[in-house]
Design a protein around this motif. Structure first.
Motif, PDB file in Angstrom:
ATOM      1  N   ASP A 278      37.696  66.480  52.785  1.00 33.50           N
ATOM      2  CA  ASP A 278      39.107  66.829  52.959  1.00 33.50           C
ATOM      3  C   ASP A 278      39.654  67.497  51.705  1.00 33.50           C
ATOM      4  O   ASP A 278      40.382  68.498  51.772  1.00 33.50           O
ATOM      5  N   GLY A 279      39.327  66.942  50.554  1.00 33.18           N
ATOM      6  CA  GLY A 279      39.808  67.503  49.294  1.00 33.18           C
ATOM      7  C   GLY A 279      39.224  68.873  49.016  1.00 33.18           C
ATOM      8  O   GLY A 279      39.927  69.780  48.545  1.00 33.18           O
ATOM      9  N   VAL A 280      37.931  69.029  49.300  1.00 31.83           N
ATOM     10  CA  VAL A 280      37.302  70.342  49.102  1.00 31.83           C
ATOM     11  C   VAL A 280      38.003  71.396  49.947  1.00 31.83           C
ATOM     12  O   VAL A 280      38.338  72.493  49.465  1.00 31.83           O
ATOM     13  N   ASP A 281      38.242  71.084  51.211  1.00 34.64           N
ATOM     14  CA  ASP A 281      38.908  72.056  52.083  1.00 34.64           C
ATOM     15  C   ASP A 281      40.337  72.329  51.615  1.00 34.64           C
ATOM     16  O   ASP A 281      40.842  73.462  51.756  1.00 34.64           O
ATOM     17  N   LEU A 282      41.001  71.333  51.068  1.00 36.98           N
ATOM     18  CA  LEU A 282      42.349  71.527  50.537  1.00 36.98           C
ATOM     19  C   LEU A 282      42.333  72.531  49.394  1.00 36.98           C
ATOM     20  O   LEU A 282      43.171  73.436  49.324  1.00 36.98           O
ATOM     21  N   VAL A 283      41.373  72.393  48.487  1.00 37.45           N
ATOM     22  CA  VAL A 283      41.261  73.305  47.344  1.00 37.45           C
ATOM     23  C   VAL A 283      40.944  74.721  47.808  1.00 37.45           C
ATOM     24  O   VAL A 283      41.531  75.701  47.337  1.00 37.45           O
ATOM     25  N   LEU A 284      40.017  74.839  48.765  1.00 41.18           N
ATOM     26  CA  LEU A 284      39.543  76.160  49.174  1.00 41.18           C
ATOM     27  C   LEU A 284      40.441  76.835  50.200  1.00 41.18           C
ATOM     28  O   LEU A 284      40.593  78.061  50.187  1.00 41.18           O
ATOM     29  N   ASN A 285      41.033  76.053  51.104  1.00 42.12           N
ATOM     30  CA  ASN A 285      41.739  76.627  52.244  1.00 42.12           C
ATOM     31  C   ASN A 285      43.238  76.356  52.266  1.00 42.12           C
ATOM     32  O   ASN A 285      43.935  76.860  53.149  1.00 42.12           O
ATOM     33  N   GLY A 286      43.720  75.540  51.336  1.00 40.51           N
ATOM     34  CA  GLY A 286      45.129  75.193  51.349  1.00 40.51           C
ATOM     35  C   GLY A 286      45.409  74.009  52.265  1.00 40.51           C
ATOM     36  O   GLY A 286      44.508  73.473  52.913  1.00 40.51           O
TER      37      GLY A 286
ATOM     38  N   ASN B  65      41.255  62.945  46.823  1.00 37.87           N
ATOM     39  CA  ASN B  65      41.086  63.134  48.264  1.00 37.87           C
ATOM     40  C   ASN B  65      42.425  63.581  48.857  1.00 37.87           C
ATOM     41  O   ASN B  65      43.408  63.773  48.141  1.00 37.87           O
ATOM     42  N   ILE B  66      42.508  63.727  50.152  1.00 36.14           N
ATOM     43  CA  ILE B  66      43.703  64.296  50.776  1.00 36.14           C
ATOM     44  C   ILE B  66      44.928  63.405  50.575  1.00 36.14           C
ATOM     45  O   ILE B  66      46.065  63.879  50.621  1.00 36.14           O
ATOM     46  N   ARG B  67      44.702  62.109  50.294  1.00 34.23           N
ATOM     47  CA  ARG B  67      45.826  61.192  50.065  1.00 34.23           C
ATOM     48  C   ARG B  67      46.215  61.079  48.600  1.00 34.23           C
ATOM     49  O   ARG B  67      47.061  60.242  48.245  1.00 34.23           O
ATOM     50  N   GLY B  68      45.593  61.884  47.755  1.00 35.80           N
ATOM     51  CA  GLY B  68      45.958  61.851  46.347  1.00 35.80           C
ATOM     52  C   GLY B  68      45.335  60.711  45.572  1.00 35.80           C
ATOM     53  O   GLY B  68      45.883  60.281  44.550  1.00 35.80           O
ATOM     54  N   VAL B  69      44.178  60.232  46.016  1.00 36.08           N
ATOM     55  CA  VAL B  69      43.450  59.176  45.311  1.00 36.08           C
ATOM     56  C   VAL B  69      42.170  59.768  44.732  1.00 36.08           C
ATOM     57  O   VAL B  69      41.390  60.411  45.449  1.00 36.08           O
ATOM     58  N   ASP B  70      41.951  59.537  43.460  1.00 43.33           N
ATOM     59  CA  ASP B  70      40.750  60.015  42.782  1.00 43.33           C
ATOM     60  C   ASP B  70      39.574  59.119  43.175  1.00 43.33           C
ATOM     61  O   ASP B  70      39.504  57.949  42.785  1.00 43.33           O
ATOM     62  N   LEU B  71      38.651  59.653  43.941  1.00 45.36           N
ATOM     63  CA  LEU B  71      37.566  58.833  44.503  1.00 45.36           C
ATOM     64  C   LEU B  71      36.617  58.303  43.437  1.00 45.36           C
ATOM     65  O   LEU B  71      35.967  57.278  43.646  1.00 45.36           O
ATOM     66  N   ASN B  72      36.536  58.972  42.297  1.00 44.36           N
ATOM     67  CA  ASN B  72      35.662  58.466  41.241  1.00 44.36           C
ATOM     68  C   ASN B  72      36.406  57.571  40.259  1.00 44.36           C
ATOM     69  O   ASN B  72      35.924  57.299  39.158  1.00 44.36           O
TER      70      ASN B  72
ATOM     71  N   PRO C 235      41.069  48.743  44.137  1.00 45.20           N
ATOM     72  CA  PRO C 235      39.756  49.377  44.260  1.00 45.20           C
ATOM     73  C   PRO C 235      39.352  49.501  45.728  1.00 45.20           C
ATOM     74  O   PRO C 235      39.755  48.706  46.585  1.00 45.20           O
ATOM     75  N   LEU C 236      38.567  50.514  46.014  1.00 44.35           N
ATOM     76  CA  LEU C 236      37.931  50.701  47.318  1.00 44.35           C
ATOM     77  C   LEU C 236      38.930  50.672  48.474  1.00 44.35           C
ATOM     78  O   LEU C 236      38.722  50.016  49.491  1.00 44.35           O
ATOM     79  N   THR C 237      39.992  51.430  48.327  1.00 50.30           N
ATOM     80  CA  THR C 237      40.942  51.575  49.427  1.00 50.30           C
ATOM     81  C   THR C 237      40.624  52.772  50.308  1.00 50.30           C
ATOM     82  O   THR C 237      41.066  52.826  51.456  1.00 50.30           O
ATOM     83  N   GLU C 238      39.884  53.744  49.774  1.00 48.26           N
ATOM     84  CA  GLU C 238      39.673  54.998  50.484  1.00 48.26           C
ATOM     85  C   GLU C 238      38.353  54.970  51.255  1.00 48.26           C
ATOM     86  O   GLU C 238      37.336  54.478  50.752  1.00 48.26           O
ATOM     87  N   PRO C 239      38.345  55.499  52.478  1.00 47.18           N
ATOM     88  CA  PRO C 239      37.136  55.402  53.307  1.00 47.18           C
ATOM     89  C   PRO C 239      35.927  56.104  52.694  1.00 47.18           C
ATOM     90  O   PRO C 239      34.790  55.656  52.880  1.00 47.18           O
ATOM     91  N   GLU C 240      36.174  57.177  51.943  1.00 45.80           N
ATOM     92  CA  GLU C 240      35.052  57.886  51.321  1.00 45.80           C
ATOM     93  C   GLU C 240      34.385  57.010  50.250  1.00 45.80           C
ATOM     94  O   GLU C 240      33.155  56.937  50.166  1.00 45.80           O
ATOM     95  N   ALA C 241      35.210  56.339  49.437  1.00 51.33           N
ATOM     96  CA  ALA C 241      34.669  55.467  48.389  1.00 51.33           C
ATOM     97  C   ALA C 241      33.970  54.256  48.996  1.00 51.33           C
ATOM     98  O   ALA C 241      32.906  53.831  48.518  1.00 51.33           O
ATOM     99  N   VAL C 242      34.537  53.713  50.049  1.00 52.52           N
ATOM    100  CA  VAL C 242      33.922  52.565  50.723  1.00 52.52           C
ATOM    101  C   VAL C 242      32.560  52.952  51.298  1.00 52.52           C
ATOM    102  O   VAL C 242      31.576  52.210  51.168  1.00 52.52           O
ATOM    103  N   ALA C 243      32.489  54.116  51.938  1.00 53.49           N
ATOM    104  CA  ALA C 243      31.223  54.556  52.526  1.00 53.49           C
ATOM    105  C   ALA C 243      30.143  54.691  51.469  1.00 53.49           C
ATOM    106  O   ALA C 243      28.981  54.301  51.702  1.00 53.49           O
TER     107      ALA C 243
END
Length: 395
Positions: A212-220, A246-253, A281-289
């Motif tokens: 989601d974040g990558v597409d936000l950077v590249l595509n708006g 990520n798209i919610r404004g959380v830094d996954l790292n 910690p671990l609120t975002e689905p990407e980080a949890v996965a």
């Protein structure tokens, strides 16, 4: 490429006929019993495509095979309904083509759509490449893990934890294509024979952690609530080039329970384009996965690819094993990157991995400059990273 089994055929025979390692054929056909092939059964041959050819005056199967330097029986296999003694001018037959070149172009703006297309192409040509969805992004995009190999030692690579570091996904995918090519064609990369690693090592790859974040950077910003919220977080600016989250404004790292509270105390307290570690910690689905994947696979070592700085971070609170230094020194030798043991930054995937499993973990900062790094650096970065990919297999 698919072929149909004839009476007396074996997978061993196909491996010799197409000059493809037997194990790759076996693993490309997981539902097939190698000792009980059935006549007419479809078998996938990795690393090959088929094309049509129109018979010309004077053509015979022998001449066509000789001109293409292929076994004549490959033509019989692919054209079982054709009478080779009665070929007609203009008649179409199927000819096998060994793929000896990259089939994907990673040197481009590397969006989730591009990644998905490339994964589909590679999976079709190399069916021994295993693909599993390990979770979904906030917006429901698949988080795909790829696996290659049969070894009990599992090593892990990942890219695009940060949105504007999408070039890491492109670099990983180019090496993946090269790795698959070397396996099916029994070739070397930088003089290193690749096929032995197939039985020694299993490589786990998550090429894009934050789609989601990558597409936000590249595509708006996308249409709808998520796009509107991202615009609000970005103070109304349509320029998302500085967006790491990520798209919610959380830094996954910054999402992992490895001194997360230290990061939370000194980083933004609400969603932001970068550095906000979340409310817990671990609120975002990407980080949890990614956390669940580490637990499931029990990686022997982990490499998280980021940009930029041409450095490799390899320590966490003195909990890393002694062999980590030996490994990072080899990474440094083959890439020219500087090893850095400790840095005043916590809550990263590598940090948490070392804390929990006491195994070697590395954050590899590719390239130099200002994120997102320009594609003009792609070839240089790839050559630097190539040695690290290879060394992670044998160290």
């Amino acid at each position: 490429m698919d072929i149909r089994v004839r009476k007396g055929d074996t997978l061993w025979y196909y491996a010799n006929t197409f000059n493809v390692p037997l194990q790759l054929i076996i693993d490309s056909n997981p539902a097939v019993s190698p000792s009980a092939l059935g006549i007419g059964q479809l078998i996938k041959i990795p690393g090959y495509r088929s094309t049509t050819y129109q018979i010309q005056p004077g053509d015979t199967f022998w001449k066509i095979a000789s001109d293409r330097r292929i076994s004549i029986d490959t033509l019989f296999l692919l054209n079982q309904d054709v009478n080779p003694s009665n070929l007609q001018y203009g008649q179409s037959i199927i000819v096998p083509v060994r793929v000896t070149y990259r089939i994907i172009n990673s040197n481009q703006n590397y969006s989730f759509k591009t990644l998905s297309s490339h994964l589909n192409q590679l999976a079709e040509l190399y069916p021994f490449l295993r693909r599993e969805t390990i979770g979904k992004s906030v917006m429901g995009k698949n988080l795909d893990e790829l696996q290659i190999g049969r070894g009990s030692k599992i090593i892990h690579w990942d890219g695009s934890f940060h949105a504007n570091e999408w070039i890491t996904s492109a670099i990983i995918m180019q090496f993946l294509n090269d790795y698959l090519l070397a396996l099916t064609n029994q070739e070397t990369i930088r003089g290193v024979s690749i096929l032995p690693f197939y039985n020694q090592v299993t490589v786990s790859i998550v090429p894009m952690v934050d789609p989601d974040g990558v597409d936000l950077v590249l595509n708006g910003p996308p249409e709808g609530t998520y796009g509107e919220e991202a615009l609000r977080i970005n103070k109304g600016s349509q320029d998302f080039s500085g967006w790491k989250a990520n798209i919610r404004g959380v830094d996954l790292n910054n999402q992992y329970p490895a001194k997360w509270e230290v990061e939370a105390a000194r980083k933004p307290k609400s969603p932001a384009p970068r550095d906000f570690p979340g409310y817990q910690p671990l609120t975002e689905p990407e980080a949890v996965a990614m956390a669940e994947l580490a637990g499931k696979r029990q990686f022997e070592k982990l490499l998280a690819f980021h940009t930029q700085g041409e450095v490799i971070y390899w320590g966490y609170e003195n909990l890393e094993p002694p062999r980590s230094q030996t490994i990072v020194n080899e990474f440094s030798r083959v890439s020219g990157y500087e090893p850095i043991r400790f840095v005043d930054s916590y809550a990263g995937y590598k940090d948490w991995f070392i804390k929990v499993w006491r195994r070697p973990g590395f954050t590899v900062e590719l390239g130099s400059g200002l994120n997102p790094l320009p594609l003009s650096q792609f070839d240089e970065i790839y050559q630097e990273a190539l040695g690290i990919f290879l060394a992670s297999l044998y160290m």
